[in-house]
Design an enzyme around this catalytic site. Sequence first.
Site, PDB file in Angstrom:
ATOM      1  N   GLY A  55       7.440  -3.637   1.332  1.00  0.00           N
ATOM      2  CA  GLY A  55       7.900  -3.104   0.218  1.00  0.00           C
ATOM      3  C   GLY A  55       6.818  -2.199  -0.552  1.00  0.00           C
ATOM      4  O   GLY A  55       6.968  -1.845  -1.703  1.00  0.00           O
ATOM      5  N   HIS A  81      -1.239   4.255  -1.133  1.00  0.00           N
ATOM      6  CA  HIS A  81      -3.039   4.285  -1.509  1.00  0.00           C
ATOM      7  C   HIS A  81      -3.037   2.834  -1.794  1.00  0.00           C
ATOM      8  O   HIS A  81      -2.596   2.261  -2.835  1.00  0.00           O
ATOM      9  CB  HIS A  81      -3.244   5.076  -2.641  1.00  0.00           C
ATOM     10  CG  HIS A  81      -4.781   5.341  -3.007  1.00  0.00           C
ATOM     11  ND1 HIS A  81      -5.282   6.347  -3.408  1.00  0.00           N
ATOM     12  CD2 HIS A  81      -5.350   4.242  -3.231  1.00  0.00           C
ATOM     13  CE1 HIS A  81      -6.656   6.363  -3.570  1.00  0.00           C
ATOM     14  NE2 HIS A  81      -6.593   4.895  -3.737  1.00  0.00           N
ATOM     15  N   HIS A 128      -3.459  -0.651  -2.879  1.00  0.00           N
ATOM     16  CA  HIS A 128      -3.688  -1.250  -4.411  1.00  0.00           C
ATOM     17  C   HIS A 128      -3.322  -2.724  -4.537  1.00  0.00           C
ATOM     18  O   HIS A 128      -2.371  -3.081  -3.496  1.00  0.00           O
ATOM     19  CB  HIS A 128      -2.882  -0.582  -5.321  1.00  0.00           C
ATOM     20  CG  HIS A 128      -1.548  -0.564  -4.917  1.00  0.00           C
ATOM     21  ND1 HIS A 128      -0.833   0.442  -3.898  1.00  0.00           N
ATOM     22  CD2 HIS A 128      -0.289  -1.119  -5.146  1.00  0.00           C
ATOM     23  CE1 HIS A 128       0.282   0.297  -3.831  1.00  0.00           C
ATOM     24  NE2 HIS A 128       0.549  -0.722  -4.562  1.00  0.00           N
TER      25      HIS A 128
HETATM   26  P1  AMP Z   1       4.174  -0.842  -4.258  1.00  0.00           P
HETATM   27  O1  AMP Z   1       5.572  -0.982  -4.430  1.00  0.00           O
HETATM   28  O2  AMP Z   1       3.357  -2.233  -3.767  1.00  0.00           O
HETATM   29  O3  AMP Z   1       3.482   0.264  -3.391  1.00  0.00           O
HETATM   30  O4  AMP Z   1       3.418  -0.659  -5.767  1.00  0.00           O
HETATM   31  C1  AMP Z   1       3.573   0.557  -6.507  1.00  0.00           C
HETATM   32  C2  AMP Z   1       3.768   0.258  -7.807  1.00  0.00           C
HETATM   33  O5  AMP Z   1       2.969   1.386  -8.522  1.00  0.00           O
HETATM   34  C3  AMP Z   1       4.846  -0.110  -8.492  1.00  0.00           C
HETATM   35  O6  AMP Z   1       4.818  -1.441  -9.022  1.00  0.00           O
HETATM   36  C4  AMP Z   1       5.190   0.960  -9.284  1.00  0.00           C
HETATM   37  O7  AMP Z   1       5.787   0.558 -10.724  1.00  0.00           O
HETATM   38  C5  AMP Z   1       3.774   1.707  -9.790  1.00  0.00           C
HETATM   39  N1  AMP Z   1       3.504   3.007 -10.215  1.00  0.00           N
HETATM   40  C6  AMP Z   1       4.079   4.037  -9.899  1.00  0.00           C
HETATM   41  N2  AMP Z   1       3.779   4.998 -10.161  1.00  0.00           N
HETATM   42  C7  AMP Z   1       2.850   4.811 -11.129  1.00  0.00           C
HETATM   43  C8  AMP Z   1       2.201   5.358 -12.386  1.00  0.00           C
HETATM   44  N3  AMP Z   1       2.268   6.770 -12.440  1.00  0.00           N
HETATM   45  N4  AMP Z   1       1.426   4.762 -13.176  1.00  0.00           N
HETATM   46  C9  AMP Z   1       1.312   3.386 -13.076  1.00  0.00           C
HETATM   47  N5  AMP Z   1       2.010   2.721 -12.010  1.00  0.00           N
HETATM   48  C10 AMP Z   1       2.829   3.183 -11.278  1.00  0.00           C
HETATM   49 ZN    ZN Z   2      -4.778   8.238  -2.726  1.00  0.00          ZN
END
Ligand code: AMP
Ligand code: ZN
Length: 113
Positions: free
Chosen positions: A94, A99, A101
Amino acid sequence: MNDQCIFCKIIKGEIPSTKVFENENVIGIKDIQPAAPIHILFIHRNHSKNINEMCANNPQDLVEIFKAIKEFSEQEKIDQSGFRIIANTGADGGQTVFHTHFHLLSGKKMHHL
Ligand code: AMP
Ligand code: ZN
Protein backbone atom coordinates in the site's frame (compact mmCIF):
# COMPACT_ATOMS: atom_id res chain seq x y z
CA MET A 1 17.52 14.19 -3.37
CA ASN A 2 15.06 13.28 -6.13
CA ASP A 3 13.55 16.26 -7.96
CA GLN A 4 10.27 14.44 -8.63
CA CYS A 5 9.78 13.25 -5.05
CA ILE A 6 7.08 14.95 -2.96
CA PHE A 7 8.84 14.27 0.35
CA CYS A 8 12.15 15.64 -1.00
CA LYS A 9 10.17 18.79 -1.94
CA ILE A 10 8.76 18.96 1.60
CA ILE A 11 12.29 18.56 3.02
CA LYS A 12 13.51 21.41 0.76
CA GLY A 13 10.55 23.56 1.83
CA GLU A 14 9.09 23.71 -1.69
CA ILE A 15 5.82 22.13 -0.49
CA PRO A 16 4.32 23.21 2.85
CA SER A 17 3.97 20.78 5.72
CA THR A 18 3.27 20.85 9.43
CA LYS A 19 6.56 19.84 11.04
CA VAL A 20 6.36 18.48 14.57
CA PHE A 21 9.93 17.14 14.73
CA GLU A 22 13.15 18.17 13.04
CA ASN A 23 16.85 17.49 13.45
CA GLU A 24 19.80 17.37 11.04
CA ASN A 25 18.80 13.91 9.76
CA VAL A 26 15.07 13.41 10.14
CA ILE A 27 11.79 15.33 9.93
CA GLY A 28 8.41 14.44 11.41
CA ILE A 29 5.33 15.92 9.69
CA LYS A 30 1.60 15.60 10.26
CA ASP A 31 -0.03 13.27 7.72
CA ILE A 32 -2.56 15.22 5.59
CA GLN A 33 -5.04 12.33 5.87
CA PRO A 34 -4.73 11.31 9.51
CA ALA A 35 -5.77 7.76 10.41
CA ALA A 36 -5.50 8.39 14.18
CA PRO A 37 -5.60 11.42 16.54
CA ILE A 38 -1.79 11.53 16.27
CA HIS A 39 -0.50 10.55 12.81
CA ILE A 40 3.07 11.60 12.06
CA LEU A 41 5.32 10.62 9.15
CA PHE A 42 9.00 10.21 10.05
CA ILE A 43 11.14 10.86 7.00
CA HIS A 44 14.93 10.78 6.61
CA ARG A 45 16.43 13.69 4.69
CA ASN A 46 18.35 11.21 2.46
CA HIS A 47 16.16 9.96 -0.38
CA SER A 48 15.63 6.20 -0.63
CA LYS A 49 12.58 4.51 -2.15
CA ASN A 50 11.74 2.01 0.59
CA ILE A 51 12.98 0.35 3.78
CA ASN A 52 14.93 -2.34 1.91
CA GLU A 53 16.81 0.21 -0.17
CA MET A 54 17.51 2.27 2.94
CA CYS A 55 18.70 -0.82 4.81
CA ALA A 56 20.99 -1.84 1.93
CA ASN A 57 22.52 1.57 1.21
CA ASN A 58 22.30 3.61 4.43
CA PRO A 59 21.41 1.41 7.40
CA GLN A 60 22.39 4.19 9.80
CA ASP A 61 19.37 6.14 8.50
CA LEU A 62 17.10 3.53 10.12
CA VAL A 63 18.75 4.09 13.48
CA GLU A 64 18.39 7.86 13.12
CA ILE A 65 14.68 7.54 12.31
CA PHE A 66 14.04 5.31 15.31
CA LYS A 67 15.99 7.68 17.56
CA ALA A 68 13.76 10.51 16.30
CA ILE A 69 10.67 8.41 17.06
CA LYS A 70 11.97 7.71 20.57
CA GLU A 71 12.62 11.41 21.20
CA PHE A 72 9.24 12.49 19.78
CA SER A 73 7.28 9.84 21.70
CA GLU A 74 8.94 10.90 24.95
CA GLN A 75 8.30 14.60 24.26
CA GLU A 76 4.63 13.91 23.49
CA LYS A 77 4.36 11.53 26.46
CA ILE A 78 3.03 8.69 24.32
CA ASP A 79 6.00 6.45 25.10
CA GLN A 80 4.07 4.95 28.04
CA SER A 81 0.55 4.92 26.54
CA GLY A 82 1.93 3.52 23.28
CA PHE A 83 1.96 3.96 19.54
CA ARG A 84 2.15 1.98 16.30
CA ILE A 85 4.83 2.24 13.60
CA ILE A 86 4.05 1.22 9.99
CA ALA A 87 6.27 1.22 6.90
CA ASN A 88 4.16 0.39 3.85
CA THR A 89 6.44 -1.14 1.22
CA GLY A 90 5.66 -1.65 -2.48
CA ALA A 91 2.32 -2.07 -4.23
CA ASP A 92 0.94 -4.87 -2.05
CA GLY A 93 2.10 -3.00 1.06
CA GLY A 94 0.00 0.00 0.00
CA GLN A 95 2.95 2.36 -0.45
CA THR A 96 1.95 5.52 -2.34
CA VAL A 97 4.95 7.80 -1.73
CA PHE A 98 8.26 6.27 -2.78
CA HIS A 99 10.51 8.05 -0.29
CA THR A 100 10.97 5.83 2.77
CA HIS A 101 8.79 6.91 5.67
CA PHE A 102 7.45 5.49 8.90
CA HIS A 103 3.89 6.23 10.02
CA LEU A 104 3.52 6.82 13.77
CA LEU A 105 -0.09 6.33 14.88
CA SER A 106 -1.21 7.10 18.41
CA GLY A 107 -3.79 8.79 20.62
CA LYS A 108 -6.29 5.92 20.54
CA LYS A 109 -6.31 2.19 21.19
CA MET A 110 -5.42 0.40 17.94
CA HIS A 111 -7.20 -2.71 16.76
CA HIS A 112 -5.21 -5.91 16.67
CA LEU A 113 -3.76 -6.70 13.24
P1 AMP B 1 2.11 5.54 2.12
O1 AMP B 1 0.76 5.34 1.52
O2 AMP B 1 2.49 4.56 3.19
O3 AMP B 1 3.17 5.66 1.04
O4 AMP B 1 2.04 6.91 2.90
C1 AMP B 1 2.01 8.15 2.28
C2 AMP B 1 1.32 9.06 3.23
O5 AMP B 1 1.69 10.38 2.90
C3 AMP B 1 -0.22 9.00 3.19
O6 AMP B 1 -0.72 8.65 4.46
C4 AMP B 1 -0.62 10.43 2.77
O7 AMP B 1 -1.79 10.87 3.43
C5 AMP B 1 0.60 11.23 3.16
N1 AMP B 1 0.85 12.44 2.39
C6 AMP B 1 0.84 12.58 1.06
N2 AMP B 1 1.15 13.84 0.71
C7 AMP B 1 1.37 14.51 1.86
C8 AMP B 1 1.72 15.86 2.18
N3 AMP B 1 1.90 16.79 1.23
N4 AMP B 1 1.84 16.21 3.49
C9 AMP B 1 1.65 15.28 4.46
N5 AMP B 1 1.33 13.99 4.22
C10 AMP B 1 1.18 13.61 2.95
ZN1 ZN C 1 12.59 11.82 -1.82
